[in-house]
Design an enzyme around this catalytic site. Structure first.
Site, PDB file in Angstrom:
ATOM      1  N   SER A  97     -22.640  -3.500 -30.648  1.00  0.00           N
ATOM      2  CA  SER A  97     -22.132  -4.690 -31.176  1.00  0.00           C
ATOM      3  C   SER A  97     -21.560  -3.859 -32.502  1.00  0.00           C
ATOM      4  CB  SER A  97     -23.043  -5.672 -31.923  1.00  0.00           C
ATOM      5  OG  SER A  97     -23.904  -6.182 -30.962  1.00  0.00           O
ATOM      6  N   LYS A 172     -18.762 -11.543 -29.750  1.00  0.00           N
ATOM      7  CA  LYS A 172     -20.270 -11.229 -30.188  1.00  0.00           C
ATOM      8  C   LYS A 172     -20.453 -11.580 -31.617  1.00  0.00           C
ATOM      9  CE  LYS A 172     -24.162  -9.281 -29.990  1.00  0.00           C
ATOM     10  NZ  LYS A 172     -25.365  -9.839 -29.630  1.00  0.00           N
ATOM     11  N   LYS A 240     -25.180  -6.578 -40.204  1.00  0.00           N
ATOM     12  CA  LYS A 240     -24.109  -5.865 -39.763  1.00  0.00           C
ATOM     13  C   LYS A 240     -22.898  -6.678 -38.908  1.00  0.00           C
ATOM     14  CE  LYS A 240     -24.695  -4.197 -35.830  1.00  0.00           C
ATOM     15  NZ  LYS A 240     -24.616  -4.085 -34.607  1.00  0.00           N
TER      16      LYS A 240
HETATM   17  P1  NAD Z   1     -32.202   0.450 -32.400  1.00  0.00           P
HETATM   18  O1  NAD Z   1     -32.121   0.709 -33.719  1.00  0.00           O
HETATM   19  O2  NAD Z   1     -33.677  -0.022 -31.912  1.00  0.00           O
HETATM   20  O3  NAD Z   1     -31.582   1.408 -31.265  1.00  0.00           O
HETATM   21  C1  NAD Z   1     -30.721   2.274 -31.605  1.00  0.00           C
HETATM   22  C2  NAD Z   1     -31.000   3.675 -31.004  1.00  0.00           C
HETATM   23  O4  NAD Z   1     -29.952   4.576 -30.980  1.00  0.00           O
HETATM   24  C3  NAD Z   1     -32.037   4.427 -31.401  1.00  0.00           C
HETATM   25  O5  NAD Z   1     -33.013   4.785 -30.693  1.00  0.00           O
HETATM   26  C4  NAD Z   1     -31.393   5.600 -32.087  1.00  0.00           C
HETATM   27  O6  NAD Z   1     -32.299   6.855 -32.232  1.00  0.00           O
HETATM   28  C5  NAD Z   1     -30.091   5.870 -31.176  1.00  0.00           C
HETATM   29  N1  NAD Z   1     -29.214   6.493 -31.877  1.00  0.00           N
HETATM   30  C6  NAD Z   1     -28.428   6.596 -32.910  1.00  0.00           C
HETATM   31  N2  NAD Z   1     -27.361   7.372 -33.174  1.00  0.00           N
HETATM   32  C7  NAD Z   1     -27.465   8.133 -31.993  1.00  0.00           C
HETATM   33  C8  NAD Z   1     -26.731   9.224 -31.472  1.00  0.00           C
HETATM   34  N3  NAD Z   1     -25.750   9.609 -32.275  1.00  0.00           N
HETATM   35  N4  NAD Z   1     -27.018   9.959 -30.449  1.00  0.00           N
HETATM   36  C9  NAD Z   1     -28.289   9.315 -29.697  1.00  0.00           C
HETATM   37  N5  NAD Z   1     -28.932   8.520 -30.065  1.00  0.00           N
HETATM   38  C10 NAD Z   1     -28.562   7.720 -31.207  1.00  0.00           C
HETATM   39  O7  NAD Z   1     -31.159  -0.812 -32.058  1.00  0.00           O
HETATM   40  P2  NAD Z   1     -31.328  -1.650 -31.107  1.00  0.00           P
HETATM   41  O8  NAD Z   1     -31.874  -3.164 -31.356  1.00  0.00           O
HETATM   42  O9  NAD Z   1     -31.381  -1.264 -29.510  1.00  0.00           O
HETATM   43  O10 NAD Z   1     -29.398  -2.310 -30.986  1.00  0.00           O
HETATM   44  C11 NAD Z   1     -28.622  -1.554 -30.498  1.00  0.00           C
HETATM   45  C12 NAD Z   1     -27.370  -2.070 -30.519  1.00  0.00           C
HETATM   46  O11 NAD Z   1     -27.279  -3.417 -29.352  1.00  0.00           O
HETATM   47  C13 NAD Z   1     -26.851  -2.676 -31.937  1.00  0.00           C
HETATM   48  O12 NAD Z   1     -25.292  -2.625 -31.855  1.00  0.00           O
HETATM   49  C14 NAD Z   1     -27.200  -4.183 -31.950  1.00  0.00           C
HETATM   50  O13 NAD Z   1     -26.751  -4.887 -32.874  1.00  0.00           O
HETATM   51  C15 NAD Z   1     -26.895  -4.637 -30.391  1.00  0.00           C
HETATM   52  N6  NAD Z   1     -27.964  -5.624 -29.927  1.00  0.00           N
HETATM   53  C16 NAD Z   1     -29.202  -5.658 -30.392  1.00  0.00           C
HETATM   54  C17 NAD Z   1     -29.963  -6.915 -30.090  1.00  0.00           C
HETATM   55  C18 NAD Z   1     -31.401  -7.030 -30.168  1.00  0.00           C
HETATM   56  O14 NAD Z   1     -32.218  -8.001 -30.009  1.00  0.00           O
HETATM   57  N7  NAD Z   1     -32.265  -5.885 -30.778  1.00  0.00           N
HETATM   58  C19 NAD Z   1     -29.545  -7.663 -29.160  1.00  0.00           C
HETATM   59  C20 NAD Z   1     -28.186  -7.910 -28.712  1.00  0.00           C
HETATM   60  C21 NAD Z   1     -27.128  -6.780 -29.237  1.00  0.00           C
END
Ligand code: NAD
Length: 297
Positions: A97, A172, A240
């Protein structure tokens, strides 16, 4: 033969999504900057990479799921980034997102290299990611979506083409604003009820059968009753998304109200050092404001 898929960003959402793509039979290479995040997928048959470059080398379709715009823009646009390295004709699909300006920057840069790009933010939380029931809001070329639809189908049945790039992330942000406002209204109601002598389970059950029902009530059983505030969806990520909504509102001169209140609560949680906790941890801040916080154990 099934297309080869790469997956970068295996956090709370990316990990279960990648697991479902793998289970659907796509050969997969994965990378996360935190190597532990890859362990279960490698055990399940994915190839673990040591860099994003290695993933690009072996992927016809590359999925990314990173925290937000700064991480996505760095991974895609930096020298030696995904757009520079991707094979001609391959498809990059960003599930993160982000600000709508991010996909609008990435698509033309990818196209200039003969690489396809789609934005595809998802909704449904970690529960939906595990159950492969996510809603997927794509923006970009509809013909490219048809090429990757079988891969996206592995993470959710509801795949929507919203419009050109930026449209998916706009929707979104609207969705998450509504979800956050519902959750905060629910939590304020629950704290008032507790102070008035009602109990959480009874309130949750009855409101669910009444006109105050919303998805937010799932948090009563999942987070509030067990006081389990591990993510889930982190405060910093909801902050965010509300910032994205509010910045679109500012740009379009739409005088919004509720999203500002919702973001103020996320800001209070950030100030309390709770940014890595699930966004339902704000329940504990409302308890403090109401003078009903349980004594520290
Ligand atoms: P998170 O912080 O759990 O996971 C992010 C992952 O990305 C981490 O494992 C981190 O190590 C990795 N990462 C960051 N930079 C990187 C890079 N340059 N190279 C490789 N790996 C990298 O976050 P999340 O909850 O999984 O959310 C991810 C996305 O999905 C966000 O944009 C969030 O807003 C969206 N989202 C989350 C949810 C939820 O319920 N958690 C629901 C819908 C959408």
């Amino acid at each position: 033969m099934a297309v080869s898929v790469g997956f970068i960003g295996l956090g709370n959402m990316g990990n279960p999504m990648a697991s479902n793509v793998l289970k659907s039979g796509f050969p997969m290479t994965v990378f996360d900057k935190n190597p532990k995040a890859m362990d279960n997928l490698i055990q399940a048959g994915a190839k673990g990479a040591t860099s994003a470059k290695q993933v690009v080398d072996s992927a016809e379709v590359l999925l990314t799921c990173l925290p937000g715009s700064p991480e996505v823009e760095a991974l895609y646009l930096d020298a030696g980034g995904l757009i520079e390295l991707a094979k001609r004709g391959s498809v990059l699909v960003d599930l993160s997102s982000v600000l709508p300006t991010t996909p609008r920057k990435l698509e033309p840069r990818a196209a200039a290299r003969g690489v396809h790009y789609l934005e595809a933010p998802v909704s449904g939380g970690v529960t939906g990611a595990r159950a492969a029931t996510l809603a997927i809001m794509t923006g970009g070329d509809a013909a490219v979506l048809e090429r990757v639809r079988p891969v996206l189908r592995a993470i959710g049945p509801n795949i929507y083409h919203v419009g050109t790039v930026g449209a998916g992330n706009t929707l979104k942000a609207i969705n998450n604003m509504m979800s956050s406002v519902n959750a905060l209204a629910m939590m304020e109601g629950m704290v008032l009820g507790l102070k008035a002598g009602l109990d959480l389970a009874t309130m949750g059950k009855i409101v669910k059968a009444s006109s105050g029902n919303s998805n937010a009530l799932a948090r009563v059983e999942r987070n509030l009753i067990p006081r389990d505030f591990e993510p889930g969806f982190k405060v910093q990520l909801m902050n965010k998304d509300l910032e994205t909504f509010n910045s679109i509102a500012r740009e379009l001169h739409v005088p919004v109200s509720f999203s500002n209140v919702a973001q103020r609560y996320q800001q209070a949680a950030l100030a309390a050092g709770l940014g890595e906790k699930d966004t339902s941890v704000i329940f504990t801040l409302i308890e403090k404001l109401a003078g009903t916080a349980p004594p520290r154990a």
